[in-house]
Scaffold this motif. Sequence first.
Motif, PDB file in Angstrom:
ATOM      1  N   THR A   1      31.386  47.293  40.851  1.00 15.50           N
ATOM      2  CA  THR A   1      30.079  46.801  41.293  1.00 15.50           C
ATOM      3  C   THR A   1      29.166  46.572  40.097  1.00 15.50           C
ATOM      4  N   LYS A   2      29.157  47.527  39.180  1.00 17.41           N
ATOM      5  CA  LYS A   2      28.314  47.387  37.986  1.00 17.41           C
ATOM      6  C   LYS A   2      28.645  46.131  37.219  1.00 17.41           C
ATOM      7  N   ARG A   3      29.946  45.918  37.000  1.00 12.50           N
ATOM      8  CA  ARG A   3      30.297  44.797  36.118  1.00 12.50           C
ATOM      9  C   ARG A   3      30.212  43.447  36.836  1.00 12.50           C
ATOM     10  N   ILE A   4      30.805  43.342  38.024  1.00 16.59           N
ATOM     11  CA  ILE A   4      30.846  42.027  38.679  1.00 16.59           C
ATOM     12  C   ILE A   4      29.479  41.646  39.233  1.00 16.59           C
ATOM     13  N   ARG A   5      28.778  42.604  39.826  1.00 20.85           N
ATOM     14  CA  ARG A   5      27.479  42.266  40.394  1.00 20.85           C
ATOM     15  C   ARG A   5      26.341  42.456  39.395  1.00 20.85           C
ATOM     16  N   SER A   6      26.202  43.691  38.938  1.00 22.54           N
ATOM     17  CA  SER A   6      24.994  44.023  38.200  1.00 22.54           C
ATOM     18  C   SER A   6      24.962  43.388  36.802  1.00 22.54           C
ATOM     19  N   ASP A   7      26.068  43.461  36.051  1.00 25.34           N
ATOM     20  CA  ASP A   7      26.098  42.863  34.709  1.00 25.34           C
ATOM     21  C   ASP A   7      26.092  41.340  34.772  1.00 25.34           C
ATOM     22  N   GLU A   8      26.999  40.791  35.565  1.00 28.10           N
ATOM     23  CA  GLU A   8      27.267  39.355  35.470  1.00 28.10           C
ATOM     24  C   GLU A   8      26.623  38.533  36.583  1.00 28.10           C
ATOM     25  N   GLY A   9      26.140  39.189  37.627  1.00 30.78           N
ATOM     26  CA  GLY A   9      25.526  38.439  38.727  1.00 30.78           C
ATOM     27  C   GLY A   9      26.513  37.513  39.436  1.00 30.78           C
ATOM     28  N   LEU A  10      27.787  37.932  39.509  1.00 34.84           N
ATOM     29  CA  LEU A  10      28.808  37.038  40.060  1.00 34.84           C
ATOM     30  C   LEU A  10      28.982  37.180  41.566  1.00 34.84           C
ATOM     31  N   ALA A  11      28.449  38.250  42.146  1.00 35.82           N
ATOM     32  CA  ALA A  11      28.655  38.466  43.579  1.00 35.82           C
ATOM     33  C   ALA A  11      27.532  39.321  44.140  1.00 35.82           C
ATOM     34  N   TYR A  12      27.309  39.161  45.443  1.00 38.06           N
ATOM     35  CA  TYR A  12      26.346  40.029  46.110  1.00 38.06           C
ATOM     36  C   TYR A  12      27.034  41.328  46.497  1.00 38.06           C
TER      37      TYR A  12
ATOM     38  N   SER B   1      20.073  38.023  35.793  1.00 36.77           N
ATOM     39  CA  SER B   1      21.381  38.223  36.436  1.00 36.77           C
ATOM     40  C   SER B   1      21.168  38.621  37.891  1.00 36.77           C
ATOM     41  N   GLU B   2      20.066  39.323  38.180  1.00 33.85           N
ATOM     42  CA  GLU B   2      19.783  39.677  39.567  1.00 33.85           C
ATOM     43  C   GLU B   2      19.425  38.437  40.380  1.00 33.85           C
ATOM     44  N   ARG B   3      18.762  37.484  39.724  1.00 36.47           N
ATOM     45  CA  ARG B   3      18.464  36.229  40.410  1.00 36.47           C
ATOM     46  C   ARG B   3      19.770  35.531  40.814  1.00 36.47           C
ATOM     47  N   ASP B   4      20.793  35.626  39.950  1.00 37.28           N
ATOM     48  CA  ASP B   4      22.109  35.071  40.292  1.00 37.28           C
ATOM     49  C   ASP B   4      22.733  35.821  41.475  1.00 37.28           C
ATOM     50  N   VAL B   5      22.548  37.145  41.501  1.00 38.17           N
ATOM     51  CA  VAL B   5      23.076  37.934  42.614  1.00 38.17           C
ATOM     52  C   VAL B   5      22.463  37.453  43.930  1.00 38.17           C
ATOM     53  N   VAL B   6      21.154  37.220  43.907  1.00 36.23           N
ATOM     54  CA  VAL B   6      20.474  36.760  45.114  1.00 36.23           C
ATOM     55  C   VAL B   6      20.990  35.376  45.517  1.00 36.23           C
ATOM     56  N   TYR B   7      21.268  34.548  44.505  1.00 31.26           N
ATOM     57  CA  TYR B   7      21.833  33.234  44.811  1.00 31.26           C
ATOM     58  C   TYR B   7      23.191  33.390  45.496  1.00 31.26           C
ATOM     59  N   GLU B   8      23.991  34.369  45.042  1.00 29.56           N
ATOM     60  CA  GLU B   8      25.277  34.635  45.704  1.00 29.56           C
ATOM     61  C   GLU B   8      25.045  35.161  47.123  1.00 29.56           C
ATOM     62  N   GLU B   9      23.996  35.940  47.286  1.00 26.76           N
ATOM     63  CA  GLU B   9      23.676  36.446  48.622  1.00 26.76           C
ATOM     64  C   GLU B   9      23.360  35.266  49.549  1.00 26.76           C
ATOM     65  N   ARG B  10      22.639  34.306  49.012  1.00 33.33           N
ATOM     66  CA  ARG B  10      22.335  33.100  49.785  1.00 33.33           C
ATOM     67  C   ARG B  10      23.611  32.327  50.138  1.00 33.33           C
ATOM     68  N   ARG B  11      24.510  32.195  49.154  1.00 33.22           N
ATOM     69  CA  ARG B  11      25.784  31.506  49.418  1.00 33.22           C
ATOM     70  C   ARG B  11      26.564  32.232  50.511  1.00 33.22           C
TER      71      ARG B  11
END
Lengths: 503, 594
Positions: free
Chosen positions: A330-341, B219-229
């Motif tokens: 979770t830390k790496r894929i979401r929090s570091d890279e913003g790749l997933a919710y 990067s959190e803004r990107d997370v939210v964008y993924e949440e939207r997707r």
Amino acid sequence: MKHFDSFPLRALVVLTLASVLVASAATAQPLPKHPNDLKYGELDFDIPRAEQYRHTLSNGSVAYVVEDKTLPLFTVGVRVRVGSFLEPADKVGLAALTGSMMRLGGAGDLDGGAFDERAAFLAANISSSIGTTSGRASVNCLSSQQAECLDLFFSMMREPAFDEVRLATEKTNRLERLKQRNDEASSIARREWQWLMYGKEHFSSRNVTGASLASITTSDLAEFHNSYWRPKSMIWTVSGDVDTQAVLKALDERLAGWTNEGAKDVPWPPPVPRNVPVPGVYVAQKEIPQGRVQIGSLTAQRKDWMAKDEMATDLMNEILGGGGFTSRITKRIRSDEGLAYSAGSQFGLSNYWAGQFAVFYQSKSETVAFAAEIAYEELERIRTSKVSDGELTTAKGAFRDSFPGNFESAASIAGLFAQDEYLGRPHEYWYTYQKRVDEVSADDILRAAKKYLKPEEMVFLVVGDWAEVEKGDADGRATMGQFFGGNANMLPERDPVTLEPVP
Amino acid sequence: MNRLTSARLLACVTLIGALCVPVMAADGASAQVPVKTFELDNGMKFLVVERPEMATVAAAWVAKVGSSDERPGITGLAHLFEHMMFKGTRTIGTTNADRDLEIIDEQEAVQEQVREVYAELRRAWRLGEIESPYDSENRPERLIELNKEFDKLVEEQRAIMIKDEFDQVYTEAGATFMNAFTSQDVTVYINTVPANKAELWFWMESDRLLNPVFREFYSERDVVYEERRLRTESTPTGKFNEMVTAMFWQSHPYSWPIVGWPSDLRVISKAQADQFFDTYYAPNNLTGVLVGKITVDEAKQLATRYFGRIPRGEIEPPDVVTLEMEQLAEKRMSGECDCPPQVEIRYHTVPFGHADSYALDVLSGVLNDRTGRLYKAMIEGAETASSARTRPDSGKWAGSFIFSAEAKGEATPPQLEAGWEAVLAELQKTPVGDQELRRVKNGFLADTFRSLENPFFVMIQLALFEGQGDWTYLNTIADRTEAVTAEDVLRVANKYFEPQSRVVAHYYREEGTSAEPVPPELAALPAAQQQQILGQLKQLTGMTDVAQLQAIVGQVEGQADQVPDEMKPAMQFMARKIKERIAELESSSDGEKN
């Protein structure tokens, strides 16, 4: 468990004293600089003991009764040894439909509509269901209406009517739901993953089709119910505003004369799947902007609830991907890279056959491969080097100190001990839980990770738009070509009703 | 506290089928939660429910801010902000607070240049020079350089960061359900801590309000964008739901999605987030809620010590002042998706706590569940709907009432709409019966107790109702609902359901997104035969020779007598379809003759 506004006087005195102490402390000391500097008192909590609540009904079945007078409500529930493994292969869906129709189809003299009317008037929530390896039923009701509600509940279980009109309506409604089986990526992923792990032959992998649904008649339901929904295998739970002795008597009265005569034997445990998952990338095509990914394999069947592996694997997964933001994936894929919710992992040993491990996430098509690269790095890391002291302390703290929350309500206490009985899990599991958490070392976790996580044997499932997923990201960080030599097995598109491949 | 245990058997009444049931009494018998309250000097309020038998404390604070407090350009900020509140403080999350803040400033400077590039790209797009302003495959060199520069700063920051320490501290302490949610009106931060560690909650929550650091903003803004997707763009009806909402609210800010428009998410800046925080996260706009093993005195001591440090905001957070315009004409939409044919109809009603909201709740109760009118009219034994429901949806500033249904078999969205209109017309004409009303109210009364079974849920409800304007709703809803009469229901049914004040959305299954649904008549056949028959029926559209078709009908009907029973419905189905084709051909040739 006390009433909302009238706890005993003794407690009141103690609490008042405590507040005086807090008050005097408050004015003097500066605030701690970091939360780690906070000092806590002991938690006032004793693990409830099963024997305190365990009773035997006159027919020999077990009931856990936990009183709680806080609100004028009570719940009675039952677990039954039944499941879809008992249905004939050409009547897939019979067990589940029997479970639903017990509630929907009326009982005794009442047709489905009249039964609903009566339950709604009593404001009783009554339910029944049959899953793969267990059946459940429950009633939740105002305690002032206990007798009426129990009458209705027992009538449903003892003399369900399987109303023809209701069955026809339920079948057409279910047919509509079958048509929707390809609409959500999550539903495609669930189905394909189950097949990849356990094969299509095992009963837990069978799916209802339009044809199997159409073939089920009211007499099939009545026969299935009559064969298996019998008192011999029942485990009862009661919680809420009841008097223990009185409610046991009320259950006994309603069980009287309900025999096991003509009941079919339930072969136990249920049959085991024989499938060996074939490693590789599998793709179910769907035009959505995200790839929905699961990477994993089978683990093992549970042999002993008290075994060290049980706790070691739970803690291992907590650190790898089960512990939300404190876990590595979770830390790496979401929090570091913003790749997933949502990104993490699940690990389970399973009671009747091998359990599963899976890393899961959903990421925009172009970064599916990059996130997978990170996931594989973390799989490798946890099986080749020890977790840090800090990680272990956090994971153990989470398990140990959130443990009392398992016993927060009367319903959860009764449910947990009844589930022990159903699964064959010793009550000791709870009594020594916190101690066993403390005993796990970083070496145990490394050993467990090596034993159960085998990246080269894993199945990599993607539901998404393959042409976009395959390319990888614009920064060139990763492509799907990195995995399994770039080979992908395209899964066929399936008709949602028949689940046969579409030509 | 009144308890329903005193409910008496008032009467025995006859229902359909001579069923005799007790009527539950309702004279003042309702659920009450003993909530104790206090307010700090800085304006922060607290609600405390003492539950000494528990081993935990369920805790929350609600900020009275949601997506309706945004404006075009920063849609999604309230929700993005909720994410940012977990990123730490000057103490939590870093080993070097000063350097950390410097790096964040340097990152901002880079992002400012990124936004300038985006402004140029949007201009080029307006002029038709590029296809999309945000195409990652055709980014200009400058943007790639800036991203690299930014990534370097991220790397430097990571070296002094204690990753996700905020969560780590709570998790290690045995806290559970750490989360938050954002609605159009409120943002709520929730948690459960072991009872002996209640002070930890006060420490952590006051620290993130007093010393927040919005690190990892982008990067959190990107997370939210993924949440939207995930929630909006990858679900069958997600994007359409967004359209319906935007179409429904003409002037009111409920019109944009909570997660925000994608183009706004691209460019929202940290500076905008800072400003938002200063306005809406001041203590005078916040309420703490504690349910569990803690006394109000203990709570007050700790709250004063910890939250008392936060200064009152310089300005009072503004109300949402834009009122929804009166809708003058019906609005309609029709779309295709990977979904069953369905309909959604939405009417303008009343905000949270409005005097008519209770009658609208009861009206909805009359319609829903298997004992409700929709099930009886449209689902059971009817060929119209596989599901149908209504839902009153009242926000703090404005409200609506939603009907939705999914079609069954060959039924179409217009048929669903007609089914709803018939049910509604009856409600508008005749007062609901005594028994029906009593049944619905019995359910509501019992549910008010059920809603108190779980302390965590009590906490959530208090936070939500307080955020909407009045937590005492939890203790008054039962009596207010009990007071609703059949005349009230008749009145609101006639007041709020005018056709010109509604939005109607029809959805059809997109062609080719799934195989043809199998008609129930064919359901008993093996899959291969089903497909074979469906394939043959498709060829019918190419056949124009009526005589030939009539000959086939004769054959099929002849065979129908000889096949096994389970195949008979299929044969009849085929014959019917061929006859329909014949009728179609004959009527069109009639047309030509005229």
